[in-house]
Design a protein around this motif. Structure first.
Motif, PDB file in Angstrom:
ATOM      1  N   HIS A 169      -9.425   1.417   0.917  1.00 24.23           N
ATOM      2  CA  HIS A 169      -9.040   2.534   2.086  1.00 24.23           C
ATOM      3  C   HIS A 169     -10.428   2.501   2.939  1.00 24.23           C
ATOM      4  N   GLN A 215     -10.303   4.459   8.322  1.00 24.09           N
ATOM      5  CA  GLN A 215      -9.299   4.994   8.912  1.00 24.09           C
ATOM      6  C   GLN A 215      -9.584   6.008  10.083  1.00 24.09           C
ATOM      7  N   HIS A 241       1.384   5.256  -2.050  1.00 24.67           N
ATOM      8  CA  HIS A 241       1.073   6.347  -3.089  1.00 24.67           C
ATOM      9  C   HIS A 241       2.366   7.107  -3.197  1.00 24.67           C
ATOM     10  N   TYR A 265      -5.980  16.923  10.633  1.00 21.31           N
ATOM     11  CA  TYR A 265      -5.755  16.539   9.479  1.00 21.31           C
ATOM     12  C   TYR A 265      -6.955  16.854   8.543  1.00 21.31           C
ATOM     13  N   GLY A 297       1.054  13.255   2.673  1.00 21.02           N
ATOM     14  CA  GLY A 297       0.142  13.642   3.606  1.00 21.02           C
ATOM     15  C   GLY A 297       0.066  13.248   4.893  1.00 21.02           C
ATOM     16  N   SER A 298       0.025  11.729   4.910  1.00 15.94           N
ATOM     17  CA  SER A 298      -0.201  11.030   6.385  1.00 15.94           C
ATOM     18  C   SER A 298       0.954  10.202   6.461  1.00 15.94           C
ATOM     19  N   TYR A 341      -4.074  11.376  -6.813  1.00 15.77           N
ATOM     20  CA  TYR A 341      -3.529  12.576  -6.746  1.00 15.77           C
ATOM     21  C   TYR A 341      -3.611  13.493  -7.963  1.00 15.77           C
ATOM     22  N   ASN A 374       3.027   8.502   1.352  1.00 14.70           N
ATOM     23  CA  ASN A 374       2.426   9.484   0.574  1.00 14.70           C
ATOM     24  C   ASN A 374       2.834  10.878   1.383  1.00 14.70           C
ATOM     25  N   ILE A 383      -5.147  16.228   0.286  1.00 11.83           N
ATOM     26  CA  ILE A 383      -5.082  15.353  -0.870  1.00 11.83           C
ATOM     27  C   ILE A 383      -5.272  16.409  -2.054  1.00 11.83           C
ATOM     28  N   PHE A 414     -11.407   5.799  -1.186  1.00 10.00           N
ATOM     29  CA  PHE A 414     -11.130   6.291   0.264  1.00 10.00           C
ATOM     30  C   PHE A 414     -12.382   6.345   0.730  1.00 10.00           C
ATOM     31  N   HIS A 458     -10.151   9.381  -4.471  1.00  8.05           N
ATOM     32  CA  HIS A 458      -9.454   9.546  -3.153  1.00  8.05           C
ATOM     33  C   HIS A 458     -10.210  11.073  -2.491  1.00  8.05           C
ATOM     34  N   ASP A 492       2.092   3.047   3.615  1.00 13.75           N
ATOM     35  CA  ASP A 492       1.114   4.088   3.105  1.00 13.75           C
ATOM     36  C   ASP A 492       1.898   5.153   2.597  1.00 13.75           C
ATOM     37  N   HIS A 495      -6.059   0.201   6.425  1.00 15.31           N
ATOM     38  CA  HIS A 495      -6.085   1.186   7.413  1.00 15.31           C
ATOM     39  C   HIS A 495      -6.636   0.538   8.765  1.00 15.31           C
ATOM     40  N   ARG A 527       4.411  18.070   1.647  1.00 13.77           N
ATOM     41  CA  ARG A 527       3.337  18.906   2.230  1.00 13.77           C
ATOM     42  C   ARG A 527       4.037  19.244   3.859  1.00 13.77           C
ATOM     43  N   HIS A 572       0.805  -1.107  -0.074  1.00 14.18           N
ATOM     44  CA  HIS A 572       0.023   0.233  -0.073  1.00 14.18           C
ATOM     45  C   HIS A 572       0.716   1.330  -0.055  1.00 14.18           C
TER      46      HIS A 572
END
Ligand code: NIG
Ligand code: FE
Length: 411
Positions: free
Chosen positions: A248, A251, A80, A100, A326-327, A150, A324, A110, A220, A183, A322, A271, A87, A78
């Motif tokens: 996803h 979460q 991205h 978030y 952002g998270s 994205y 990515n 996102i 998502f 997403h 995961d 998640h 970010r 998993h």
């Protein structure tokens, strides 16, 4: 080309008979051979055993692994990793008190990454992405799933998926592509979710199929993003175009996405930081594997996926990064394995199983990857000298990897 690895202190995850995934109690056992050898021919594992059983030292390349542990490379099911820019400002905003969700609600998150990606050329996106990929390969990742999501316009989603296809062609790591158009709702469709769902179904999916750009479809499924009804529409449309769901879900909120995913034969549900008893029940007897992403919990300071509850219910569990912007701005599977032990109370055996064979299952490749089995791809980690395999998760944040072999070649 043959490579012989000799004097291996301990060879991990040895499975004479291949297994496709490990569930519950089975995850507690990690089969190993002490003082072992491993023989690779071209890109394939052909033989292994105890050193005293080794009859010939003949090989094009001999690697002495005295004091070192050898194991299959990580299967990161998993990620991205194809994204543009970073970010880090949102990271600082969160330190200063925003959540978030707050950040997403004011157009960050996102959508921030989508804007950056839309303004980045395909070549530039490729360069940024392979920089990350090369780094995680050195950290022992030999197979990776990569999502779109994205882009959020037809052109940009296709741009992401074409970059993934190019990576697949240019790199020896095993790559699986997932379409994650669902997403987030793009700005242009803020008041028209149905319009965006129609765009994905009627325009994006047919083009993806035409160019053979994805294997899986993801959504998502979350409050404020896509609800159960939306998720079901996308899953059904994806399946019509030959894509298997990997979703996803759970979460931030648990509202039935797991049962829905299982009903549609999802390969994985990912998640699960929020998990209800009925979610566990829905997974029982299914082919769907739960995927935990502890680096995401670490970075966002949200709950960890209740691994003990999942494993103790007899279910299979995989671990992934995961990676990515952002998270989870990290693709380090070694950190994931450590964090799973430290924060989720998984034993080292369970965590290594979850990050190798079960990770391979969660990306549909466990017949070829994820264990030391004759005939499987020679994707191998050789550690630095370490006292035991327990030392690997114990020494969190350290890089214990000395050599990585992918498709039989040292990278
Ligand atoms: O898996 N949760 C949805 N997607 C990503 C985060 C996306 C982002 O913040 O850019 C995740 O955590
Ligand atoms: Fe994700």
């Amino acid at each position: 080309m043959t490579t012989l690895i000799t004097n291996i202190k301990e060879l991990l995850q040895v499975r004479d008979t291949n297994v496709l995934k490990l569930s519950g109690e089975e995850m507690k056992t990690l089969p190993t051979i002490k003082n072992a050898f491993l023989l690779i021919k071209h890109d394939t594992i052909v033989e292994y055993g105890k050193m005293e059983e080794l009859t010939s030292l003949e090989a094009d390349q001999v690697i002495d692994a005295t004091g070192k542990i050898v194991l299959p490379t990580w299967c990161d099911s998993h990620t991205h990793i194809v994204y543009a820019g970073n970010r880090e400002q949102e990271f600082v905003d969160r330190i200063n008190g925003l959540s978030y969700e707050d950040i997403a609600n004011r157009g960050g998150g996102i959508l921030n990454s989508a804007e950056k990606l839309q303004n980045t050329s395909e070549d530039d996106l490729y360069e940024q992405s392979i920089h990350r990929l090369k780094h995680v390969m050195k950290l022992g990742t030999g197979a990776i799933e990569i999502k779109s999501g994205y882009g959020l316009t037809t052109d940009s989603e296709l741009k992401m998926l074409r970059v993934i296809k190019r990576i697949k062609k240019e790199f020896p790591v095993k790559v699986k592509a997932t379409f994650l158009g669902a997403h987030a709702l793009p700005k242009a469709y803020k008041e028209d979710k149905k319009g965006y769902l129609d765009l994905m179904i009627n325009e994006m999916l047919p083009k993806i199929k035409e160019e053979n750009l994805a294997h899986y479809v993801d959504v998502f499924c979350e409050k404020g993003y896509f609800d159960l009804e939306d998720t079901e529409r996308i899953i059904e449309a994806g399946k019509k175009h030959g894509l298997t769901p990997k979703i996803h879900v759970n979460q931030f909120n648990a509202f039935g996405g797991i049962a829905l995913s299982v009903k549609h034969g999802a390969l994985s549900v990912d998640h699960l930081e929020e998990l209800k008893d009925e979610d566990i029940e829905a997974l029982k007897g299914s082919k769907t594997i739960a995927v935990a992403l502890p680096s995401c919990s670490y970075f966002l300071s949200i709950p960890y996926t209740p691994a003990r509850k999942i494993i103790d219910a007899g279910l299979p569990l995989a671990l992934a990064t995961d990676y990515n912007p952002g998270s989870t701005p990290s693709g380090n599977m070694n950190f994931v394995v450590s964090t799973a032990c430290i924060k989720m109370k998984m034993t080292p055996e369970e965590a290594i199983n979850a990050a190798t064979i079960n990770g391979a299952y969660a990306m549909g490749i466990s017949n070829e990857y994820g264990s030391i089995t004759r005939g499987k791809k020679a994707n191998i980690i050789i550690t630095k000298p370490v006292p035991s395999y327990n030392y690997l998760p114990y020494s969190f944040g350290e890089n214990n990897i000395e050599t990585v072999i992918i498709n039989g070649e040292v990278i």
